[in-house]
Design a protein around this motif. Structure first.
Motif, PDB file in Angstrom:
ATOM      1  N   HIS A 599       0.929  -1.064   0.572  1.00 29.74           N
ATOM      2  CA  HIS A 599      -0.383   0.555   0.005  1.00 29.74           C
ATOM      3  C   HIS A 599       0.668   1.257  -0.277  1.00 29.74           C
ATOM      4  O   HIS A 599       2.157   1.048   0.154  1.00 29.74           O
ATOM      5  N   SER A 600      -0.069   2.015  -0.359  1.00 26.50           N
ATOM      6  CA  SER A 600       1.258   3.618  -0.661  1.00 26.50           C
ATOM      7  C   SER A 600       0.383   4.510  -0.236  1.00 26.50           C
ATOM      8  O   SER A 600      -1.192   4.739  -1.084  1.00 26.50           O
ATOM      9  N   GLY A 601       0.240   6.108  -0.374  1.00 25.89           N
ATOM     10  CA  GLY A 601      -0.708   7.229  -0.605  1.00 25.89           C
ATOM     11  C   GLY A 601      -1.188   6.877   0.875  1.00 25.89           C
ATOM     12  O   GLY A 601      -1.384   6.509   1.260  1.00 25.89           O
ATOM     13  N   TRP A 717       3.510  -2.785 -18.086  1.00 26.87           N
ATOM     14  CA  TRP A 717       2.882  -2.644 -18.422  1.00 26.87           C
ATOM     15  C   TRP A 717       1.826  -2.292 -16.626  1.00 26.87           C
ATOM     16  O   TRP A 717       1.452  -1.950 -16.269  1.00 26.87           O
ATOM     17  N   ARG A 718       2.010  -3.651 -15.860  1.00 25.50           N
ATOM     18  CA  ARG A 718       1.429  -3.700 -14.657  1.00 25.50           C
ATOM     19  C   ARG A 718       1.934  -3.261 -13.162  1.00 25.50           C
ATOM     20  O   ARG A 718       1.403  -2.711 -12.826  1.00 25.50           O
ATOM     21  N   GLU A 719       3.743  -2.440 -14.389  1.00 19.79           N
ATOM     22  CA  GLU A 719       4.460  -2.251 -12.947  1.00 19.79           C
ATOM     23  C   GLU A 719       4.193  -0.106 -13.410  1.00 19.79           C
ATOM     24  O   GLU A 719       4.153   0.545 -12.567  1.00 19.79           O
ATOM     25  N   LYS A 720       3.382   0.174 -14.971  1.00 21.39           N
ATOM     26  CA  LYS A 720       3.054   1.105 -14.679  1.00 21.39           C
ATOM     27  C   LYS A 720       1.205   1.475 -13.949  1.00 21.39           C
ATOM     28  O   LYS A 720       1.292   2.681 -13.174  1.00 21.39           O
ATOM     29  N   VAL A 721       0.187   0.079 -14.291  1.00 25.95           N
ATOM     30  CA  VAL A 721      -0.378   0.211 -13.407  1.00 25.95           C
ATOM     31  C   VAL A 721      -0.950   0.524 -12.309  1.00 25.95           C
ATOM     32  O   VAL A 721      -0.854   1.283 -11.504  1.00 25.95           O
ATOM     33  N   ARG A 725      -1.801   3.421  -9.949  1.00 26.05           N
ATOM     34  CA  ARG A 725      -2.448   3.685  -8.474  1.00 26.05           C
ATOM     35  C   ARG A 725      -1.580   3.591  -6.693  1.00 26.05           C
ATOM     36  O   ARG A 725      -2.456   3.356  -6.199  1.00 26.05           O
ATOM     37  N   GLY A 726      -0.583   3.963  -7.527  1.00 20.97           N
ATOM     38  CA  GLY A 726       0.241   3.934  -6.008  1.00 20.97           C
ATOM     39  C   GLY A 726       0.493   3.051  -4.838  1.00 20.97           C
ATOM     40  O   GLY A 726       0.812   2.896  -3.782  1.00 20.97           O
ATOM     41  N   ARG A 727       0.591   1.802  -6.412  1.00 16.44           N
ATOM     42  CA  ARG A 727       1.167   0.402  -5.785  1.00 16.44           C
ATOM     43  C   ARG A 727       2.887   0.166  -6.031  1.00 16.44           C
ATOM     44  O   ARG A 727       2.884   0.721  -6.908  1.00 16.44           O
TER      45      ARG A 727
END
Length: 729
Positions: A599-601, A717-721, A725-727
């Motif tokens: 989690h982040s944000g 792509w996964r890392e971008k998404v 989303r701050g994860r």
């Protein structure tokens, strides 16, 4: 003001105690004495004034009521609600700033009086009333009064305050300039003070709903608190976490999110994002007020008139976007109104302003004008079938924008308006004068001016300065200047000295107007005709889909235009890849598995996660629904919202970077930094192209991308998404 004031509650013995309505000495079994009867009559008069929304009578009767224990906390709530609603009605309609300030000061004074009565225990607390009072102080600009009220409320016990009150307070403090860090702490304070049924977890951006295929039945989820922190984040520029708050709301209630969530993005974000946010609501069948649609249409049409963007595709893009939004808005069960129809027709009429059209050869102008006129007539035909007719403003715009190309169009517009029972207004006659000037038709101008004078005389008025300005400018264009001067002399005695001076200045001015830059541009005829053809195809789709006139359309079988611009076609990510990540993020996974994404944000909450069984056991009894009003299964809707939100997060990040670049350039140049720029992102229309209803028909027939992605591509792509989303992995 410290938004994080202490939570200690005073004891009951320290707070003034009001005589509750149930303690009032009158009993139904006893004969009421005359003073009691008089109080009861006053209470009924006050209730009637509230029901009639007669705010002056409400204020007067409340002040006259000596013993306010005669009414209960619900009466208090209705009075405050009436006050708040009256405030909201004032804002759009009061153009006179002085009168507006007098009205709002009256409301503020009454609101402050209600707060004092509450503090003294004269009226009973009502949490919803407190929400309305905080909202009132926010909207009329008396933020100190609202802040003081909040500081007092925050120290009271739980009979005065809940999640909703916290949410209203966060919105008030956000517009008052309280730092976002303080507001985030206040948000956490609300979650801690009222933990409820795992509320903090369910409002976190990474929470998992018990069943993605059904409506959430978790009691006590404070959606208004989420709205409050979303507002604060938007106003303070924390775009990502604002969108994640909207994402949370859509995950919980994909077809029931309050309309205010969407309104905020229309007010605060660039047009390209606002369009998609509204489309999300419409796809789900969520009710949106007509005022929100008006804001969207006005924002869209503003980009036609201001010429902020150079592309010849801007005008068609705006019209296609309006038609797409109206299709989705009506298909969501919302009402298609006269104002919406008029805005659409005005937008189509503005196609007459496309660069180079006025200076194009006659044959090219005719090639373009014919389809524009057909589009307007087709719109009027569809609207008649739907039981909606335009206002006179639509015909004024037709005359003003298309009339300069053809005197016949002016006559047809006037005849159509008359056939619909619409009478010409002062604006109509001014528009005809403008058209006459651009046509160079002196006879038409002189005849219209005489109608202007006659209409003003019939209303016991005289031509105003705007009438004279339109007349004089058109007289110069039609070589009727002598007639204009003659008319001025004939009316001179009816004018004040100031009016005489201003009109005389217009007549003496040698200014021939702005140079006709349009004559220096060449019309892109091929692009113009192609876009008009696309718009006609869009209108055909709109016509076909509305012929059965259902309250809600079945959007489950339709591909909707969720973006203003055509989606990028290069290397689309296969649905299978997207679905895999979505499932990992939205279903329970082994703690050591690939979905342990961290989690982040600012919304990360360390609170125990309820099991699906525990959550459902606390749910109220009742059969959950599994589809939206637009017939989309909720599981599908949640997934589609997730994908659309990924696009919004990426687009908003790009828009924010561009905005920061423009600010840096302005500072370096020593000029004022740009404010909120609604045009950000729209310049990509040259690369991507316009997009509308007819384009989605072809998209429905396209199979999902089956291209094979390498492990490196999938990982990237996964890392971008996840980053959007701050994860983190």
């Amino acid at each position: 003001m410290d938004a994080r004031a202490g939570l200690c509650s005073p004891s009951e013995s320290t707070r003034p105690r009001r005589q509750k309505a149930r303690d009032f000495p009158f009993r139904a079994t006893q004969e009421a004495d005359e003073p009691t009867k008089a109080l009861l009559r006053q209470r009924e008069d006050l209730r009637h004034a509230v029901a009639d929304s007669s705010i002056k009578d409400v204020v007067r009767l409340y002040d006259e009521l000596e013993d306010k224990s005669i009414f209960n906390r619900h009466d208090f709530r209705l009075i405050v609600q009436c006050l708040h609603q009256h405030c909201r009605r004032l804002n759009p309609y009061l153009a006179d700033p002085k009168r507006h300030r007098e009205e709002t000061d009256t409301l503020a004074t009454f609101g402050e009086r209600l707060v004092e009565d509450l503090k003294q225990g004269i009226v009973e607390p009502n949490k919803l009333a407190h929400v309305h009072l905080l909202g009132l102080f926010k909207e009329i600009g008396h933020r100190d009064s609202g802040g003081n009220f909040w500081e007092w409320l925050q120290a009271q016990d739980d009979s005065f305050i809940d999640h909703d009150v916290y949410g209203a307070a966060i919105e008030l403090l956000a517009v008052s300039g309280t730092p976002l860090t303080d507001l985030e702490e206040l948000y956490q304070e609300a979650l801690t003070r009222f933990p409820g049924n795992f509320v903090a977890y369910h409002l976190s951006p990474n929470a998992i709903v018990p069943n993605r295929e059904e409506a959430v039945r978790l009691p006590g989820i404070p959606i208004s608190l989420l709205q409050g922190i979303l507002t604060a984040r938007l106003l303070h520029g924390d775009t990502r976490n604002a969108y994640l708050a909207l994402d949370t709301a859509l995950r919980l209630y994909p077809d029931q999110v309050p309309s205010r969530f969407f309104t905020l993005f229309v007010e605060e974000r660039p047009l390209i994002e606002a369009y998609t946010v509204v489309a999300i609501a419409c796809r789900a069948g969520i009710y949106l007020p007509g005022s929100l649609m008006k804001k969207c249409q006005s924002a869209l049409r503003a980009h036609q008139g201001l010429g902020k963007l150079p592309s010849a595709l801007i005008h068609p893009m705006i019209v296609r976007a309006q038609l797409s939004l109206l299709h989705m808005y009506r298909g969501a069960g919302n009402v298609f109104t006269t104002n919406m129809l008029s805005e659409l027709i005005m937008s189509v009429s503005s196609l007459g302003l496309v660069k180079g059209l006025r200076a194009a050869p006659e044959s090219q102008r005719r090639q373009c004008l014919a389809p524009i006129v057909r589009i307007i007539r087709h719109i009027l035909t569809i609207a008649a079938r739907l039981g909606v007719r335009p206002g006179i403003a639509a015909f004024n715009r037709i005359i003003n924008e298309l009339g300069p190309y053809s005197k016949e169009l002016v006559g047809r517009a006037l005849a159509d308006a008359k056939g619909m029972g619409l009478e010409p207004t002062h604006v109509t006659r001014r528009s005809i004068m403008v058209a006459a000037g651009k046509l160079g038709d002196g006879e038409m101008l002189m005849a219209t001016w005489r109608l202007v004078v006659q209409a003003r005389n019939n209303a016991d008025q005289k031509p105003d300065l705007v009438d004279w300005a339109c007349f004089i400018i058109s007289a110069r264009d039609t070589k009727c200047f002598a007639f204009a001067r003659q008319e001025f002399e004939a009316h001179r005695q009816t004018m004040s000295p100031e009016e005489q001076h201003r009109i005389d200045s217009m007549l003496e001015s040698k200014d021939e107007g702005l140079p006709d830059f349009d004559s220096l541009r060449a019309l892109d005829l091929e692009t113009m005709l192609s876009q008009l053809s696309a718009l006609q195809n869009d209108l055909h789709v709109f016509d076909e889909r509305t012929k059965d006139c259902p309250v809600h359309q079945d959007f489950s079988s339709q591909k909707l235009p969720m973006t203003m611009l055509r989606p990028e076609s290069g290397n689309p990510v296969p649905d299978k890849v997207q679905r895999t990540l979505y499932d990992e993020l939205t279903t329970e996974q082994p703690k050591t598995g690939p979905a342990d994404l961290g989690h982040s944000g600012t919304e990360s909450i360390e609170q125990p996660q309820p099991t699906a069984e525990a959550a459902l056991s606390a749910a109220p009894i009742g059969a959950p629904h599994r589809k939206s009003p637009t017939n989309i299964p909720l599981g599908t809707l949640r997934y589609e919202n997730w994908k659309t939100m990924n696009w919004l997060l990426e687009q908003s990040a790009a828009n924010d970077r561009e905005h920061h670049r423009l600010v840096d350039e302005a500072i370096a140049a020593g000029t004022a930094p740009p404010a909120h720029n609604a045009s950000l992102g729209l310049n990509r229309v040259n690369d991507l192209g316009t997009y509308g209803l007819s384009d989605t028909m072809g998209d429905e027939r396209k199979p999902d991308s089956q291209r094979a992605m390498s492990e490196e591509e999938v990982k990237a792509w996964r890392e971008k998404v996840l980053a959007l989303r701050g994860r983190t992995v």
